[in-house]
Design an enzyme around this catalytic site. Structure first.
Site, PDB file in Angstrom:
ATOM      1  N   GLY A  83      -8.128 -16.994  -8.859  1.00 60.85           N
ATOM      2  CA  GLY A  83      -8.024 -15.541  -8.839  1.00 60.85           C
ATOM      3  C   GLY A  83      -8.024 -15.030  -7.423  1.00 60.85           C
ATOM      4  N   ASP A 197      -9.149  -2.302 -12.493  1.00 59.08           N
ATOM      5  CA  ASP A 197      -8.027  -3.203 -12.235  1.00 59.08           C
ATOM      6  C   ASP A 197      -7.466  -3.679 -13.561  1.00 59.08           C
ATOM      7  OD1 ASP A 197      -7.515  -6.453 -10.653  1.00 59.08           O
ATOM      8  OD2 ASP A 197      -6.166  -4.756 -10.932  1.00 59.08           O
TER       9      ASP A 197
END
Lengths: 852, 256
Positions: A83, A197
């Site tokens: 990530g 997000d």
């Protein structure tokens, strides 16, 4: 490593070289050791290269697995992905054998404290949520080498991104999924967490296709202590990010709702509402133009769905669904075939300029690189329920007023207030603010709620003391600061010899009112009488008063008072502790021999503890002294005991951090302790400055500078604050800015310590003459007091004379200066000496390698 | 034996892989591919920001000024039609970037920089960039001041290329759970055979010397591949890779 030509080269990472490469003779190195040219030439070798498969296969043959391949209770199986900040593994939980996902920060990024702290925040935020459509976090932990990680449910169904194409044309399924996601977001919002997000990659799916919202990586947790919230690096993924987020508007649930709409749009239409060459262009469009209509891309969808999506994508946050729940409801209505609530927008939409300033000026990089849009953001005024809960058991005692005419005895008011404070301070279940933070307030100020907020407390105690003849009258009142209402008031008329029970009674009553739980030990500690002799008590109070003023004559007089108190009551432990404190402080303010002072301090502190082993201040004094002698483990013990006996004694965490943790390089804990000290004594200038110093030693320069600027702003006349700021600026290579601060510090106090810093900064900036001048000035002073040699060492070092610098440091150690030299293993200014055997030897003498 | 076979195996053919620079050049101004081109360009800029920053700093700007200019420069590259305006023979990314920053700086003072620092949103997070990939190059004293800016640019460029390759190697090792191996051996990637104490390395890792030799050899070979790949990303023609590396080596020779 000292930068060659100033800050800009060091920002770009260019420093001075240690020497020639043995193989090729080049002098350019990567880092300090590896030869750049040799590494580069390696690329021309004809011997062949290895493809990824070959490389990995051979690599796997070596039986040297990483020891941290077992993270806490988890056995790492393989890597699932990477990530923005961390790596995600598939892992097996040791005891339950359950297969989970584990996410941790990539090691090479672990140096970034912001990264780690952000990571921990992500985990903490997500772990508190418990909802069927939110990816559950199981455990938040740290591996042996200090790397943070957390374990969560392993989502085996991929994410909305991977299944998006399979869902194309299946409107019902998409809406069902998103309705659940909206409910999950509603739940998170209700718990004060925004996701910020939301995008298809963050919505994972389990084996049955149930959505699980994850990666609350940018979740904003309104944290009263979070100084990271000052620089908000966000960014969400363009295409899903609400236009107002990019402008740094107040983040609100509406931003998440926009994202939900964008995701739904994407699922149904096959593309995001806006597309562009880069993030900037996408956001600009999103801000400037209305979102396209859904049916322009998917004509077969009904008007209702178009309306729902359009409402989410309104540019004006207030025009969107007010809550994620409202969105979920409309989606559910659509699924059930019922009429929806949202009304279509009248076309043409009013041209809404949501920003009066110039819209985003500079360009942005493609978001696929996860580059940050950094927005400077201050959140000081935001508190939430979590904060107020923590405040309930907190109190500050304002200065007591002395009401009698004979002001010579005014110290009595201070003394009695301090006695009450000392008792309350021992109660672990209470947060009690130190005197230094309260002492400059008026006794009965008008703006209590304001003061309480500054100090971080819910309650205030005001009081007054009056003497007439033999009798003393003490008046106190306990006030709920937030509502500015009085809870109770008490009056006591006693003789001074009977004053201790009064102090105990007041303290006990306060503890009761605030519902603080007391242990048996604490109850006894509160009830103790430091001395039975009222005259000795009076002398003691006078001594304390003088010590607080920190002048050399004052300190010597204070010692005298303490000794007189002791002649009346030889078992007055606190008087011994007071003497110890004086002797510890004296070297910095006078010309007395530091080693002698330390000896006397040690004797006094030990004596105090013999009489009363619970005295926190004596433990702290002893801790400081032991550390000076290099007895690390014993010193640590003293501090820990001090904090145990008096949980609100701010000096304990403060000195523990400065004298033990920082010199040992245990920065995370040091900073936590410094923050704790600051929590207890928020307005203390030295505490504020020393937090900055802590950051500096930890090389967290941006944080150091921010903290020190704050300190200086709050206390412009505090010389040490300017000095510390100069230090941080110097250490980070910003000499042009460092010098004015140091000059200011010197101007305010004429303290010779600053001359050493100034010389250092001037020399490194290139003004060697000025540095030589300062060198001479310092030498002429013939100071033999604390840290004088250290100052000389700094200048010599900056001028390039390592040998003389080492001489000075050794002299510093020999003559018993301790102050700054204690930080020898971590001090950035001493970096050029690292690796030199003489230096390393000295360092190990000053801070012996710890045997934990 | 397997290892020999592996060592002798041909490297992955490079011809089919589209390097970033060639992608950027071919995509300039062409619709759907333009997006890919821009992304590739942004990726390259993100890797090679330090040479630009250093170049700008070398012209005497303070840190904040240099940061502003660097940021403006990148914005200009990514926002404008910088690529399409370039001439046909665009050469290598490095030289093209250098020409561009030179050009940019020569107009810097004329440009209207009306927006003051405090008021705008920063699109470059310096702290994050610096924290993410800490980097240090040590040069002989006086190099920074005496080297002409374009050589300094190339020097820092060389460092970035190598660092990036090492970083990728590190990540690959970490991904296989061999970070410890990497950390122990990576400092010896260029050591002469004779200088190495295989014995002590082996002892530190707890494996046989022969295995150490094999692993080091493996790391070297992979490093070479990665290094050449890094360079390849910035040139159009794979045949230029060697030449580019030689050029950078020559720059390093000048610094002594």
């Amino acid at each position: 490593m000292k930068p060659l030509a100033g800050p800009s080269s060091s920002v770009a990472g260019v420093v001075e070289s240690p020497g020639k490469c043995e193989q090729c003779g080049a002098t350019t190195r990567l880092g300090e050791a590896v030869c750049l040219r040799c590494l580069l030439k390696e690329g021309l070798e004809a011997e062949g290269e290895a493809s990824a498969e070959v490389f990995e296969s051979v690599l796997g043959e070596a039986n040297v697995p990483d020891t941290h391949w077992r993270l806490g209770n988890y056995e790492i199986l393989d890597e699932i992905g990477r990530g923005g900040m961390g790596v995600i593994y598939r892992a097996r939980q040791r005891h339950s054998r359950r297969i989970v996902a584990v996410k941790r920060v990539l090691t090479y990024q672990a140096d970034s404290h912001e990264t780690l702290a952000r990571f921990r925040r992500e985990a903490a935020a997500a772990a508190s949520l418990d909802h069927p459509n939110i990816l559950p976090i199981y455990e938040v932990s740290e591996s042996q080498d200090g790397l943070a990680f957390f374990s969560m449910k392993l989502a085996t169904g991929g994410s909305l991104r991977t299944v998006a194409s399979a869902l194309r044309g299946k409107a019902r399924e998409c809406v069902e999924l998103m309705a659940k996601v909206a409910r999950a977001i509603e739940y998170a919002h209700a718990h004060g967490i925004l996701h910020r997000d939301l995008q298809p990659g963050n919505i994972l799916l389990d084996g049955r296709g149930e959505p699980l919202v994850g990666d609350f990586g940018l979740a904003k947790w309104l944290d009263e202590e979070s100084d990271l919230t000052q620089t908000l690096t966000t960014f969400g993924t363009p295409g899903y990010i609400a236009p107002e987020q990019a402008e740094g508007a107040h983040f609100s649930p509406a931003a998440d709702i926009y994202s939900l709409g964008a995701i739904l749009f994407n699922l149904l239409a096959g593309r995001t509402p806006f597309v562009g060459a880069n993030a900037l262009s996408v956001i600009r469009q999103a801000a400037a133009t209305p979102a396209p209509k859904l049916r322009a891309f998917a004509p077969s969808l009904g008007r209702d769905l178009e309306t729902i999506v359009a409402r989410c994508l309104e540019r004006d946050p207030k025009a969107r669904y007010h809550t994620a729940g409202a969105l979920a409801e409309d989606l559910e209505r659509w699924l059930e075939g019922r009429p929806i609530i949202a009304r279509p927008v009248r076309a043409p939409s009013r041209v809404w300029r949501w920003s009066r300033r110039n819209p985003i000026v500079a360009g942005a990089f493609s978001a696929s690189l996860l580059l940050a849009l950094a927005v400077v953001w201050l959140l000081r005024e935001q508190f939430n329920a979590r904060t107020t809960r923590a405040l309930e058991k907190s109190i500050a005692l304002l200065p007591f007023e002395y009401l009698s005419d004979d002001k010579a005895n005014a110290y009595l008011a201070d003394g009695i207030q301090e006695e009450i404070l000392t008792r309350l301070s021992k109660i672990a279940d209470l947060k009690v603010i130190s005197r230094t933070s309260t002492q400059h307030y008026k006794s009965s100020p008008k703006n209590l709620p304001e003061i309480a907020k500054q100090l971080g407390v819910a309650y205030i105690l005001e009081g007054s003391v009056q003497e007439s003849g033999d009798a003393i009258r003490v008046n106190v009142q306990l006030i709920n600061a937030q509502s500015d209402s009085h809870l109770w008031a008490e009056k006591f008329d006693r003789k001074l010899s009977d004053i201790f029970p009064v102090e105990t009674e007041i303290a006990t009553k306060i503890a009761d009112t605030l519902q603080a739980k007391l242990t048996g030990h604490e109850q006894r500690a509160i009830a103790a009488h430091p001395t039975e002799d009222p005259e000795a008590y009076r002398l003691y109070l006078q001594g304390r008063h003088l010590w607080g003023q920190r002048t050399d004559t004052g300190l010597l007089k204070a010692i005298d008072y303490f000794n007189r108190a002791l002649s009346l009551d030889p078992n007055y432990a606190r008087a011994y502790a007071g003497i110890a404190d004086c002797y510890i402080t004296l070297p910095a303010f006078s010309k007395l021999n530091p080693a002698e002072c330390r000896q006397k301090a040690k004797l006094a502190a030990s004596r105090a503890l013999e009489i009363d082993s619970d005295l926190a201040d004596a433990h702290v004094s002893l801790g400081v002294l032991l550390m000076n002698d290099g007895k690390v483990a014993e010193a640590r013990n003293e501090f820990l005991r001090a904090m145990q006996f008096d949980p609100n004694y701010a000096n304990a965490p403060h000195w523990y951090a400065l004298r033990v943790l920082v010199p040992l390089g245990q920065f995370d804990e040091a900073i936590a302790q410094l923050k704790r000290a600051l929590e207890l004594d928020p307005l203390s200038p030295p505490f504020n400055a020393n937090l900055g110093m802590g950051y500096t030693m930890a090389r967290r320069y941006p944080e150091a500078i921010a903290q020190l600027r704050k300190t200086v702003e709050l206390n412009p006349a505090f010389s040490y604050g300017h000095g510390a700021l100069g230090y941080a600026l110097d250490a980070s290579g910003q000499f042009d800015q460092a010098i004015p601060e140091m000059e200011k510090a010197y101007e305010l106090s004429r303290d010779f310590h600053v001359l050493g810093l100034l010389g250092h900064a001037y020399a490194l900036r290139g003004n060697r003459e000025k540095a030589f001048q300062l060198l001479k000035q310092l030498q002429d002073l013939e100071q033999q007091s604390s840290d004088w040699n250290y100052g000389l060492a700094l200048i010599y070092l900056a001028l390039g004379d390592k040998n003389e610098a080492l001489n000075r440091l050794e002299e510093s150690y020999r003559s018993g200066e301790v102050g700054f030299t204690l930080n020898i293993k971590v001090d950035p200014m001493l970096d050029p000496l690292r690796g030199d055997p003489r230096f390393e030897n000295l360092a190990n003498q000053i801070v012996p390698p710890a045997s934990r | 034996m397997k290892s020999e076979a592996a060592a002798g195996a041909p490297a992955e053919p490079r011809v089919f892989a589209t390097t970033r620079w060639s992608l950027i050049l071919s995509a300039a101004g062409l619709g759907a591919d333009e997006q890919k081109g821009r992304e590739a360009l942004a990726e390259l800029c993100r890797t090679y920001w330090r040479p630009i920053f250093l170049f700008v700093s070398r012209h005497g700007y303070s840190v904040p000024e240099a940061q502003d200019l660097t940021q403006d420069f990148f914005v200009m590259i990514l926002e404008s039609n910088w690529l399409t305006q370039a001439d046909e023979h665009r050469g290598r990314f490095r030289s093209f970037l250098l020409k561009s920053i030179q050009n940019f700086l020569s107009h810097a003072d004329e440009r209207n920089r009306a927006v003051k620092r405090g008021g705008r949103i920063e699109f470059v997070s310096w702290d994050e960039w610096l924290a993410e990939a800490p980097s240090q190059v040590s040069v002989s004293a006086g190099t920074f001041d005496s080297l002409p800016p374009q050589h300094l640019f190339d020097l820092r460029w060389a460092a970035t290329v190598v660092e990036h390759a090492l970083q990728r190697l590190r990540e690959e090792c970490e991904g296989k759970g061999r970070l410890r191996l990497f950390e122990t051996l990576s400092g010896h990637l260029t050591s002469e055979r004779g200088d190495l104490s295989y014995a002590s390395l082996a002892a530190g890792l707890g494996i046989a010397e022969t295995i150490v030799k094999k692993q080091l050899h493996n790391l070297r070979q992979r490093y070479r591949w990665l290094l050449r790949d890094e360079v390849a990303q910035t040139v159009q023609d794979p045949a230029d890779i060697d030449d580019e590396i030689r050029h950078l080596c020559a720059v390093l020779a000048k610094t002594d």
